[in-house]
Design an enzyme around this catalytic site. Structure first.
Site, PDB file in Angstrom:
ATOM      1  CG  HIS A  29     -17.449 -46.056 -15.520  1.00  0.00           C
ATOM      2  ND1 HIS A  29     -16.777 -45.990 -14.324  1.00  0.00           N
ATOM      3  CD2 HIS A  29     -18.767 -45.857 -15.214  1.00  0.00           C
ATOM      4  CE1 HIS A  29     -17.636 -45.765 -13.338  1.00  0.00           C
ATOM      5  NE2 HIS A  29     -18.848 -45.680 -13.862  1.00  0.00           N
ATOM      6  CG  HIS A 176     -23.765 -43.312  -8.112  1.00  0.00           C
ATOM      7  ND1 HIS A 176     -24.106 -42.802  -9.342  1.00  0.00           N
ATOM      8  CD2 HIS A 176     -22.721 -44.161  -8.335  1.00  0.00           C
ATOM      9  CE1 HIS A 176     -23.324 -43.328 -10.276  1.00  0.00           C
ATOM     10  NE2 HIS A 176     -22.473 -44.144  -9.685  1.00  0.00           N
ATOM     11  CG  ASP A 241     -22.790 -43.996 -13.736  1.00  0.00           C
ATOM     12  OD1 ASP A 241     -21.600 -44.364 -13.643  1.00  0.00           O
ATOM     13  OD2 ASP A 241     -23.756 -44.736 -13.436  1.00  0.00           O
TER      14      ASP A 241
END
Length: 287
Positions: A29, A176, A241
């Protein structure tokens, strides 16, 4: 008032093995700059800024070349930061997974596809995104586009949604490790078994395991990861992540070099690493 969370580590360690050419971080992100990309008032946490330049430094350290930018919940359905990050990283080596709702029509989605989008994420954990009630209707739109649907859910929701996910007309990517915790049953848990059944029927999965683990070096999720790879060796991908949002303390923030070393333990053979890091992402994201 939303809670703060720590940012990424200032220093990333170099992994103990070298990733193959074309290796892909399939989950990360970008946050900010906030004066250009203001945060959504419906967000559940407030992270420090995490820039494209910071991410590039980390990616260079761990030796990966391609990236999938995933829209974070702190921006809701305003995907500007994610699409602009793809442009900054380079359309030849970056793709986007968006968050949209039923207000987005096919022409608007196609326009974002021209900028590198190829999937949509449902986040049932952090919220501030697409309601699960829209899952099937959006799945029809994504099938028309040739996009995939990515789901981040709690383990118990994997059980409840198994039949719905199995009949969606578009590819499904489970985020996940299905939300399954190693300390709460791991491989034997109903949520994990539901995910394995979906993988055996054609679903994909992300081997992002640190949220399922008690902590580094993540040996407690090794059995889960290996079971996922065995069930779908040609449909497992991996991601950092980064910058590891929504954690509570700096001590919880993973070292991305250690995360890649964990993948090396889960997938010790060169052909497995080539599939997970290069060939599978190339098919799923169109590299």
């Amino acid at each position: 008032m939303t809670r703060p969370c720590p940012g990424p580590r200032a220093v990333t360690s170099k992994p103990g093995w070298k990733a193959p050419p074309g290796a892909t971080d399939c989950h990360m992100h970008i946050f900010g700059p906030y004066e250009r990309y203001p945060l959504s008032p419906g967000r559940g946490y407030t992270p420090p800024e995490a820039s494209v330049a910071m991410y590039r430094d980390m990616l260079s350290t761990i030796g990966l070349e391609r990236t999938v930018v995933v829209q974070p919940s702190i921006y809701g359905t305003d995907n500007a930061v994610t699409l602009d990050a793809v442009e900054a990283l380079g359309r030849d080596r970056a793709r986007a997974v968006l968050v949209v709702d039923d207000g987005f029509d096919l022409p608007s989605l196609r326009a974002m596809g021209a900028r590198g989008a190829c999937g949509v994420r449902f986040n049932a954990v952090s919220g501030n995104g697409t309601p699960l009630e829209q899952l099937e209707a959006l799945g029809e739109k994504l099938a028309a586009l040739g996009w995939h649907l990515q789901l981040y859910a709690h383990a118990e929701e994997m059980v409840a949604l198994e039949q719905v996910l199995a009949r969606l007309p578009c590819p499904v990517v489970i985020d996940h490790m299905g939300g399954v915790k190693a300390a709460e049953g791991g491989v034997a848990s109903p949520g994990f078994q539901a995910m394995i059944r979906l993988l055996e029927k054609g679903a994909w999965a992300k081997l992002c395991g640190y949220r399922s683990s008690a902590g580094a070096p993540y040996a407690d999720v090794a059995g889960m990861a290996r079971a996922m790879i065995a069930a779908a060796p040609d449909r497992c991908v991996w991601g950092t992540d980064w910058p590891h949002p929504s954690l509570h303390s700096p001590e919880e923030v993973p070292d991305d070099g250690v995360l890649l070393d964990a993948l090396g333990q889960w997938a010790p053979r060169e052909d497995q690493r080539q599939a997970i890091l290069v060939a599978n992402p190339a098919r799923l994201y169109g590299f």
